[in-house]
Design an enzyme around this catalytic site. Sequence first.
Site, PDB file in Angstrom:
ATOM      1  CB  CYS A   1      33.130  25.760  39.548  1.00  0.00           C
ATOM      2  SG  CYS A   1      34.370  24.412  39.898  1.00  0.00           S
ATOM      3  CB  THR A   2      38.295  27.545  38.310  1.00  0.00           C
ATOM      4  OG1 THR A   2      38.608  26.805  39.269  1.00  0.00           O
ATOM      5  CG2 THR A   2      38.336  29.136  38.479  1.00  0.00           C
ATOM      6  CG  HIS A   3      37.370  21.714  39.328  1.00  0.00           C
ATOM      7  ND1 HIS A   3      37.752  22.636  40.355  1.00  0.00           N
ATOM      8  CD2 HIS A   3      38.105  20.639  39.593  1.00  0.00           C
ATOM      9  CE1 HIS A   3      38.641  22.014  41.157  1.00  0.00           C
ATOM     10  NE2 HIS A   3      38.757  20.687  40.620  1.00  0.00           N
TER      11      HIS A   3
ATOM     12  CB  CYS B   1      39.185  28.754  44.148  1.00  0.00           C
ATOM     13  SG  CYS B   1      37.954  27.718  45.068  1.00  0.00           S
TER      14      CYS B   1
ATOM     15  CE1 TYR C   1      39.869  23.406  49.635  1.00  0.00           C
ATOM     16  CE2 TYR C   1      40.063  25.707  48.789  1.00  0.00           C
ATOM     17  CZ  TYR C   1      40.590  24.397  48.966  1.00  0.00           C
ATOM     18  OH  TYR C   1      41.907  24.927  49.529  1.00  0.00           O
ATOM     19  N   GLY C   2      33.729  22.975  47.616  1.00  0.00           N
ATOM     20  CA  GLY C   2      32.161  23.545  47.282  1.00  0.00           C
ATOM     21  C   GLY C   2      30.899  23.148  47.989  1.00  0.00           C
TER      22      GLY C   2
ATOM     23  CB  THR D   1      34.347  27.673  46.292  1.00  0.00           C
ATOM     24  OG1 THR D   1      33.789  26.776  45.266  1.00  0.00           O
ATOM     25  CG2 THR D   1      33.707  27.410  47.497  1.00  0.00           C
TER      26      THR D   1
ATOM     27  CD  GLU E   1      40.541  17.709  41.453  1.00  0.00           C
ATOM     28  OE1 GLU E   1      41.314  16.819  41.834  1.00  0.00           O
ATOM     29  OE2 GLU E   1      40.466  18.960  41.247  1.00  0.00           O
TER      30      GLU E   1
ATOM     31  CG  ASP F   1      40.757  25.329  42.205  1.00  0.00           C
ATOM     32  OD1 ASP F   1      39.828  25.820  43.010  1.00  0.00           O
ATOM     33  OD2 ASP F   1      40.419  24.325  41.442  1.00  0.00           O
ATOM     34  CB  SER F   2      39.678  22.912  45.654  1.00  0.00           C
ATOM     35  OG  SER F   2      38.987  22.637  44.508  1.00  0.00           O
TER      36      SER F   2
HETATM   37  N1  DGL Z   1      37.412  24.932  41.434  1.00  0.00           N
HETATM   38  C1  DGL Z   1      36.942  25.685  42.663  1.00  0.00           C
HETATM   39  C2  DGL Z   1      35.705  26.611  42.201  1.00  0.00           C
HETATM   40  O1  DGL Z   1      35.881  27.306  41.284  1.00  0.00           O
HETATM   41  C3  DGL Z   1      36.712  24.477  43.745  1.00  0.00           C
HETATM   42  C4  DGL Z   1      35.496  23.379  43.483  1.00  0.00           C
HETATM   43  C5  DGL Z   1      35.437  22.612  44.589  1.00  0.00           C
HETATM   44  O2  DGL Z   1      36.495  22.250  45.210  1.00  0.00           O
HETATM   45  O3  DGL Z   1      34.469  22.163  44.934  1.00  0.00           O
HETATM   46  O4  DGL Z   1      34.712  26.550  42.830  1.00  0.00           O
END
Ligand code: DGL
Length: 276
Positions: A190-192, A78, A47-48, A80, A156, A15-16
């Site tokens: 988004c996994t975050h 991730c 990454y988004g 994204t 983050e 993931d990011s």
């Molecule tokens: N956790 C990632 C996702 O599911 C990345 C989010 C990001 O870095 O913007 O989209």
Amino acid sequence: MSEFLNKKAPIGVFDSGLGGLTALKALQEELPNEDYIYFGDTARVPYGGRDKETLARFAADNIALLRSYDVKAILVACGTISSVLLEGIKEEYPIALVGVIESAAAAAAAATRNGKIGIWGTAASIGSGAYARRLAALGYADTVAVPCPKLVPLIESGRTSAEDPMVRQALEEYLEPVLKSGADTLILGCTHYPLLAEAIRAVAGEELVLIDSGKESVVTLRAALEEADLLNEQEQGNTRYIVSGSPEDFARQGGAFLGSDLSGKVEQQDAENLGK
Ligand code: DGL
């Protein structure tokens, strides 16, 4: 998948940043006999808001890094990368690349009672339309998709409490169109975002069903490994943690989320300069 792959090889997860830990935590619980290599590209998070070309480069770097550890499969933890490119690049690799869209959409379809589903994701994920397309294919076209660009930077930087005014304001803003639409289920695409689950519940109430895209992806990964007869039969697996940014920050925040002490256990490696 290649017949030369080895059951004892580790599974790569990337993931990011911290988000993929929502998938890793579920994997460690559900498939404890596996070894894992987790890569968090924390030097390049978020990454988004990136364009497709940049995301393709990041994905290729991360996959190359994980493949340098001879992984038998990769979980693209991730939303994204899963939304924007996974379908287009899967065929380029001789190992299974599993994303988070399919299983999250299936879980939302199973959970909804009124057929209305909300989707939260990064700007790139929502822009791709991948979750909405997948839900429509399952017969659920009544969706409301909301890009949530403020959430990953907050997570983050360790800000995940509903008591934090910036967190609360962002959650209220992104929940408004979902609740207004009458959706009874919300995909945290988004996994975050599951790192904010408690705060989301505090703002949205208990009625809204939250779908954790990281956790749900275990279903697809397990099925892919089973099908290829690649499940590890050892007693207990291990996890290696690698990040491109600060190992100390990741150990502190990731350890708190996983409920384990990661201090001194996180390695630093730069995916971008791998092999250069
Ligand atoms: N956790 C990632 C996702 O599911 C990345 C989010 C990001 O870095 O913007 O989209």
